[in-house]
Scaffold this active site. Structure first.
Site, PDB file in Angstrom:
ATOM      1  N   ILE A 308       0.835  -1.211   0.000  1.00 15.43           N
ATOM      2  CA  ILE A 308       0.000   0.000   0.000  1.00 15.43           C
ATOM      3  C   ILE A 308       0.866   1.257   0.000  1.00 15.43           C
ATOM      4  CG2 ILE A 308      -1.776   1.255   1.269  1.00 15.43           C
ATOM      5  CD1 ILE A 308      -2.555  -1.521   2.444  1.00 15.43           C
ATOM      6  N   GLU A 310       1.310   4.292   1.280  1.00 19.84           N
ATOM      7  CA  GLU A 310       0.681   5.036   2.376  1.00 19.84           C
ATOM      8  C   GLU A 310       0.570   6.535   2.114  1.00 19.84           C
ATOM      9  OE1 GLU A 310       3.090   2.904   2.794  1.00 19.84           O
ATOM     10  OE2 GLU A 310       2.276   1.295   4.035  1.00 19.84           O
ATOM     11  N   ASP A 352     -15.996  34.530 -24.952  1.00 20.92           N
ATOM     12  CA  ASP A 352     -16.642  35.790 -25.333  1.00 20.92           C
ATOM     13  C   ASP A 352     -15.614  36.639 -26.037  1.00 20.92           C
ATOM     14  OD1 ASP A 352     -19.072  35.475 -24.176  1.00 20.92           O
ATOM     15  OD2 ASP A 352     -18.474  36.327 -22.248  1.00 20.92           O
ATOM     16  N   ASN A 740       8.730   3.863   2.795  1.00 22.99           N
ATOM     17  CA  ASN A 740       7.474   4.384   2.236  1.00 22.99           C
ATOM     18  C   ASN A 740       7.094   5.748   2.772  1.00 22.99           C
ATOM     19  OD1 ASN A 740       7.366   2.003   0.945  1.00 22.99           O
ATOM     20  ND2 ASN A 740       5.349   1.387   1.669  1.00 22.99           N
ATOM     21  N   ASP A 744      10.509   7.834   0.525  1.00 21.76           N
ATOM     22  CA  ASP A 744       9.691   7.913  -0.691  1.00 21.76           C
ATOM     23  C   ASP A 744       8.824   9.155  -0.705  1.00 21.76           C
ATOM     24  OD1 ASP A 744      10.627   5.699  -1.855  1.00 21.76           O
ATOM     25  OD2 ASP A 744       8.756   4.549  -1.826  1.00 21.76           O
TER      26      ASP A 744
HETATM   27  P1  ATP Z   1     -19.461  39.491 -26.558  1.00 24.72           P
HETATM   28  O1  ATP Z   1     -20.617  38.556 -26.579  1.00 24.72           O
HETATM   29  O2  ATP Z   1     -18.441  39.223 -27.558  1.00 24.72           O
HETATM   30  O3  ATP Z   1     -18.878  39.711 -25.218  1.00 24.72           O
HETATM   31  P2  ATP Z   1     -20.995  41.723 -26.214  1.00 24.72           P
HETATM   32  O4  ATP Z   1     -21.110  41.194 -24.851  1.00 24.72           O
HETATM   33  O5  ATP Z   1     -20.572  43.134 -26.344  1.00 24.72           O
HETATM   34  O6  ATP Z   1     -20.061  40.855 -27.073  1.00 24.72           O
HETATM   35  P3  ATP Z   1     -23.665  42.119 -26.385  1.00 24.72           P
HETATM   36  O7  ATP Z   1     -23.409  42.978 -25.201  1.00 24.72           O
HETATM   37  O8  ATP Z   1     -24.648  41.022 -26.307  1.00 24.72           O
HETATM   38  O9  ATP Z   1     -22.352  41.524 -26.920  1.00 24.72           O
HETATM   39  O10 ATP Z   1     -24.035  43.105 -27.543  1.00 24.72           O
HETATM   40  C1  ATP Z   1     -24.577  42.634 -28.710  1.00 24.72           C
HETATM   41  C2  ATP Z   1     -24.827  43.790 -29.641  1.00 24.72           C
HETATM   42  O11 ATP Z   1     -25.733  44.708 -29.030  1.00 24.72           O
HETATM   43  C3  ATP Z   1     -23.600  44.604 -29.954  1.00 24.72           C
HETATM   44  O12 ATP Z   1     -22.958  44.115 -31.088  1.00 24.72           O
HETATM   45  C4  ATP Z   1     -24.138  45.980 -30.206  1.00 24.72           C
HETATM   46  O13 ATP Z   1     -24.540  46.094 -31.565  1.00 24.72           O
HETATM   47  C5  ATP Z   1     -25.361  46.038 -29.344  1.00 24.72           C
HETATM   48  N1  ATP Z   1     -25.087  46.742 -28.091  1.00 24.72           N
HETATM   49  C6  ATP Z   1     -24.127  46.478 -27.209  1.00 24.72           C
HETATM   50  N2  ATP Z   1     -24.188  47.317 -26.172  1.00 24.72           N
HETATM   51  C7  ATP Z   1     -25.224  48.132 -26.380  1.00 24.72           C
HETATM   52  C8  ATP Z   1     -25.813  49.197 -25.649  1.00 24.72           C
HETATM   53  N3  ATP Z   1     -25.359  49.601 -24.487  1.00 24.72           N
HETATM   54  N4  ATP Z   1     -26.870  49.816 -26.194  1.00 24.72           N
HETATM   55  C9  ATP Z   1     -27.370  49.424 -27.359  1.00 24.72           C
HETATM   56  N5  ATP Z   1     -26.869  48.427 -28.081  1.00 24.72           N
HETATM   57  C10 ATP Z   1     -25.810  47.775 -27.629  1.00 24.72           C
END
Ligand code: ATP
Length: 913
Positions: A308, A310, A352, A740, A744
């Site tokens: 074993i 240990e 993301d 052991n 070891d």
């Molecule tokens: P990712 O998913 O890559 O992190 P993200 O989080 O910025 O990108 P979202 O926040 O979902 O993506 O935004 C999606 C889309 O919404 C953007 O591409 C933009 O066109 C629009 N958008 C983002 N922020 C705003 C805002 N504050 N007001 C209005 N439209 C927005």
């Protein structure tokens, strides 16, 4: 504060002022001093999980441990033997039993101390990821640890928060809470603080209350903490549940199983030894008595101890704890221990874009309004002022349809969404006075941004008129547009206009710009909560903003690719913007056959169709959080080991479904709660670091398993071989124990912190399904046999040539222990030579040296030597010990050399092994 009554309080029936009065607080919140007083009185706002093991319980566990039981049996047999000896011939020799008992105590103490240390290290990490709440104290909004909340505190809630205690709500705005944790109902409930409730309603219907552990999915609001900890509604349930998660990782479970299987082997081998002795027993001349049978029994026990490993479970725990502490220092906070192993075998990272791959520092670089579309040209601004009057409506919309603010403490800092922050900067360079705007235009309504709609809208009072402003993803805005703001005023939008706008925005997206469309609308009366103002809009223009990739990301992505880990971008952004950034980061390469899939294509595809292409897709764009979940499920189904990042409240299901859910340090409490790993710096590079560390930890544990088992194989074979030859046993129980547990275990711990091999990120993802993959069993046996050859040769020399069992035993003990120490250096790689430059592991050298000193003390220091049944040797014999100790090391190196020649001959690249 009023005295506690034993009856549960029905806070939902009380009005707001009454609740404030009863809890002796105000809407400004408590003072820090008062909060501390209440904390001392009421205790932490924590649900009681599994209690920490008490030291007593840990000792009990140690006593029940199989190894310790075997050791105690050994010590008891030895004790009985000593007593019988003393009674029959008067010799007093209790040394062996005392040594074994001491070793049991030492072994248990070390195990308890190590386990506690590992637990403390993990607890410290838990504290780092402990949830926080936004609280008003003396009128100031501050962030405090959820467990420090007290009754009477005023909490601010917004989307993504986990409700930190039971709250009586006030001042809510579209506050939506998902209460599945309490009611099982997954559809969020819209709360209403104003509502007066007379009856004794069930929890799900108490609209003026928010309950601990439920999730805020939208809107915002304030609440007075009315109950905390185990007095909360969830606390009442928790009393009957065990909330603490099981932290045993798959690897630890496999090691426990290995220990169990080895105990069966131990019993089997012991039976053979005893059986052999019984068969050979000279029954006629030597009647079996307790005393005469004892040596056989002791040999069997020694064998059992030898089989074993240990130290293994403790060492594995320590390696993991040290590993995750190291990871935390590098900003990768492991929340769930099994993630450490899964990280090493990850095959795909879904990340993301915004903030993880890019800097999330947006800058408006191009704009376009009316005439620009006809000309097909944008106006380049790059934070320079544009004085033309024609752009003023766009600027105004960008300022009004905006929730970001400049940080009063640092004008260069933005509080709020970086996309909106970029618009504020743009306003600043254009000398727009935000205070004046705020004063002039009172906001009367907001339709907040959401990743599904990809738009946000506000309605402001402009003198007597009500004007709506909308901004959002260009296609979404255009879908709702009916009119166009031209040089000559508002007119109906034509198909040609829309085409021109789309053409220009497509070109911008190809330049990696995030394109936002702006629109406006006159509104007749103030909308009510839930109204939709995003229709029949007049298009004003658009902005294009750049969000540069993070500098370190490209090298991290390359490193992951070399390590067989594909990076996939999943973004809410436009396909062309996403592809442009993915190209610059080498995530997307058409020549490699990579595919980019947009939301519309994704929607049309069935899961079966998606399965066929998913291994080629490296960009998913315009993806909603729900689609993220679908993507991760399909990835898992095609056999990928998926790591997935997320930060929003809707990301939680996808984070849970992924093998490794990764939340951003800046993400919502909900995402952090669902994740296995938190990136404290939000940086993709940290994922690469975590994968590397995960591989290192797993590989080091495997190195330790191989090292310890090979040593055990040598010990067992020694005893069995001697038994077969009818020779006295070469190793007694305490020798095996010393080897052991000391010589070891110390190098094994050092192997556990071995630096990652230089090429660890050039290897394919680990296969962690079996402990015994990749020839581990063969190596354990061959290495064990090498050690056996050296130490048994010396034993045979002692028995046959010197004709002294004590000399033979001393020689074989010394060779066995010293050769194991050298063998630990072999273990750093199964292919590369020990002489090849590795990253220096000073611990291994110290451990080897320290253990060597221990072996020399045991074998050379007068007094100690006798305790271990060892004797002095002649210089020639010491020389033989020194030479033979190197034999297994050399054999293993020769074996590796042959392995390398074989690989070379078959043209297998072994530079990474
Ligand atoms: P990712 O998913 O890559 O992190 P993200 O989080 O910025 O990108 P979202 O926040 O979902 O993506 O935004 C999606 C889309 O919404 C953007 O591409 C933009 O066109 C629009 N958008 C983002 N922020 C705003 C805002 N504050 N007001 C209005 N439209 C927005």
């Amino acid at each position: 504060m009023e005295a506690e009554s034993s009856q549960p309080r029905l806070w939902h029936k009380e009005n707001e002022d009454e609740v404030l009065r009863q809890l002796n607080t105000t809407k400004e919140g408590l003072s820090d001093k008062e909060a501390l007083l209440r904390l001392t009185k009421d205790g932490y706002n924590e649900l009681q999980g599994k209690k920490r093991k008490s030291v007593g319980k840990m000792i009990l566990e140690q006593l029940k441990d199989k190894t310790n039981i075997i050791l105690m049996i050994a010590a008891s047999i030895s004790l009985v033997l000593a007593i019988v000896e003393q009674m029959t011939n008067g010799t007093v020799d209790y040394i062996e039993s005392i040594v074994i008992f001491t070793i049991v105590i030492l072994n248990s103490t070390i195990a308890i101390v190590q386990e506690r240390k590992a637990e403390n290290a993990l607890d410290a990490l838990k504290d780092l990821s402990a949830p926080h709440a936004k609280v008003l104290r003396e009128g100031e909004l501050s962030i405090v640890l959820t467990r420090e909340l007290v009754r009477g505190d005023i909490v601010y809630l917004e989307a993504g928060d986990i409700v930190p205690a039971d709250l009586r709500l006030f001042d809510t705005s579209e506050l939506a809470i998902q209460e599945a944790a309490l009611t099982g109902e997954s559809v969020p409930v819209i709360k209403d603080a104003e509502i007066e409730i007379e009856e004794n309603l069930s929890i799900g219907d108490r609209l003026n209350m928010a309950y601990m552990s439920t999730i805020v999915t939208g809107g915002n609001g304030y609440g007075i903490v009315v109950e905390t900890a185990m007095r909360s509604e969830v606390g009442k349930i928790a009393q009957s549940l065990n909330t603490q998660e099981n932290v045993d990782t798959p690897l630890k479970i496999k090691l426990a199983k290995l220990g169990h299987n080895l105990s069966i082997v131990a019993i089997f081998v012991c039976s053979i030894v005893i059986g052999l002795d019984l068969i050979r027993w000279d029954w006629a001349n030597n009647p079996m008595t307790f005393v005469s049978f004892m040596p056989t029994l002791m040999t069997a026990v020694a064998l059992a101890i030898g089989v074993i490993p240990e130290g293994l479970p403790t060492i594995a725990t320590v390696i993991m704890a040290l590993g995750v502490t190291r990871m935390a220092k590098k900003n990768a906070l492991v929340k769930k221990l099994p993630a450490v192993e899964t990280l090493g075998s990850a095959t795909v990272v879904c990340s993301d874009k915004t903030g993880t791959l890019t800097q999330n520092k947006m800058t408006v670089v191009e704009v376009a309004v009316n005439g620009d579309f006809k000309q097909g040209k944008t106006r380049i601004v790059e934070n320079k002022p544009i004085n033309d009057k024609i752009y003023q409506p766009l600027l105004k919309a960008a300022m009004l349809c905006n929730n970001a603010e400049f940080d009063p403490d640092d004008e260069n800092n933005i509080i709020g969404d970086p996309t909106e922050g970029a618009l504020l900067y743009f306003g600043k360079v254009n000398k727009i006075d935000l205070d004046e705007i705020d004063e002039k235009y009172e906001r009367v309504f907001e339709q907040p941004f959401d990743s599904d709609r990809k738009m946000m809208s506000v309605v402001v009072k402009d003198k007597e008129k009500l004007i709506g402003y909308t901004k959002g993803a260009i296609e979404e805005v255009l879908d709702e547009v009916t009119h166009f703001l031209d040089e000559d005023g508002i007119r109906k939008i034509t198909l040609e206009d829309k085409k021109q706008i789309l053409t220009l925005s497509t070109q911008m997206a190809k330049r990696a710009l995030r394109v936002l469309g702006f629109a406006t609308k006159e509104i007749k009366e103030v909308p009510e909560e839930g109204d939709d103002v995003e229709e029949g809009l007049t298009f004003i223009g658009l902005t294009g903003m750049i969000d540069p990739p993070r500098t370190e990301v490209l090298s991290a992505i390359r490193s992951c690719r070399d390590a067989g880990v594909r990076t996939v971008m999943i973004t809410g952004d436009h396909k062309l913007t996403a592809v442009a950034i993915a190209q610059s980061l080498e995530i997307f390469d058409e020549n490699r056959g990579d595919l980019a899939v947009g939301q519309d294509e994704l929607e049309k595809m069935t899961d079966e169709e998606l399965k066929l292409i998913i291994k080629k897709v490296t960009v998913f764009s315009r993806v909603s959080p729900q689609e993220k979940l679908r993507i991760v499920k399909v990835m898992n189904e095609v056999g990928e080991i998926t790591a997935m990042t997320g930060d929003g409240v809707n990301d939680a299901p996808a984070l849970k479904a992924a093998h490794i859910g990764i939340a951003m340090g800046s993400g919502t409490e909900v995402a952090k709660d669902a994740a296995d790993l938190i990136l404290l710096d939000d940086d993709f590079k940290t994922i690469e670091v975590a994968i590397k560390e995960g591989r290192r930890i797993y590989k080091n544990i495997i190195k330790v398993v191989q090292f310890l088992l090979a040593g055990n194989v040598a010990e067992i074979l020694m005893i069995i071989l001697a038994q077969i030859l009818g020779w006295p046993t070469p190793l007694i129980a305490i020798h095996i124990l010393v080897i052991n547990l000391i010589t070891d275990s110390i190098p094994a711990l050092a192997l556990g912190v071995d630096p990652a091999g230089r090429n660890i990120m050039k290897e394919k993802p680990l296969k962690t399904n079996s402990l015994f993959s990749d020839g581990l069993v063969v190596r354990v046996i061959t290495h064990g046999v090498f050690t056996l050859i050296a130490s048994f040769a010396a034993y045979a020399y002692g028995i046959l040539v010197v004709d002294s069992q004590p000399v033979a035993m001393t020689m074989s003990f010394m060779i066995l222990s010293i050769s194991q120490l050298l063998h630990s250096v072999n273990q750093r790689s199964n292919v590369a030579s020990a002489f090849k430059p590795h990253d220096f592991n000073k611990w291994l050298y110290w451990a080897t040296f320290g253990s060597l000193v221990i072996v020399l003390i045991l074998s050379l220091v007068p007094g100690v030597q006798g305790l271990f049944n060892l004797v002095y040797l002649t210089p020639l014999q010491y020389l033989l010990v020194a030479v033979f100790s190197f034999v297994p090391f050399i054999f293993v190196e020769i074996e590796k050399l042959i392995h390398r020649i074989y690989l070379k001959k078959h043209k297998i690249d072994y530079s990474n092994m």
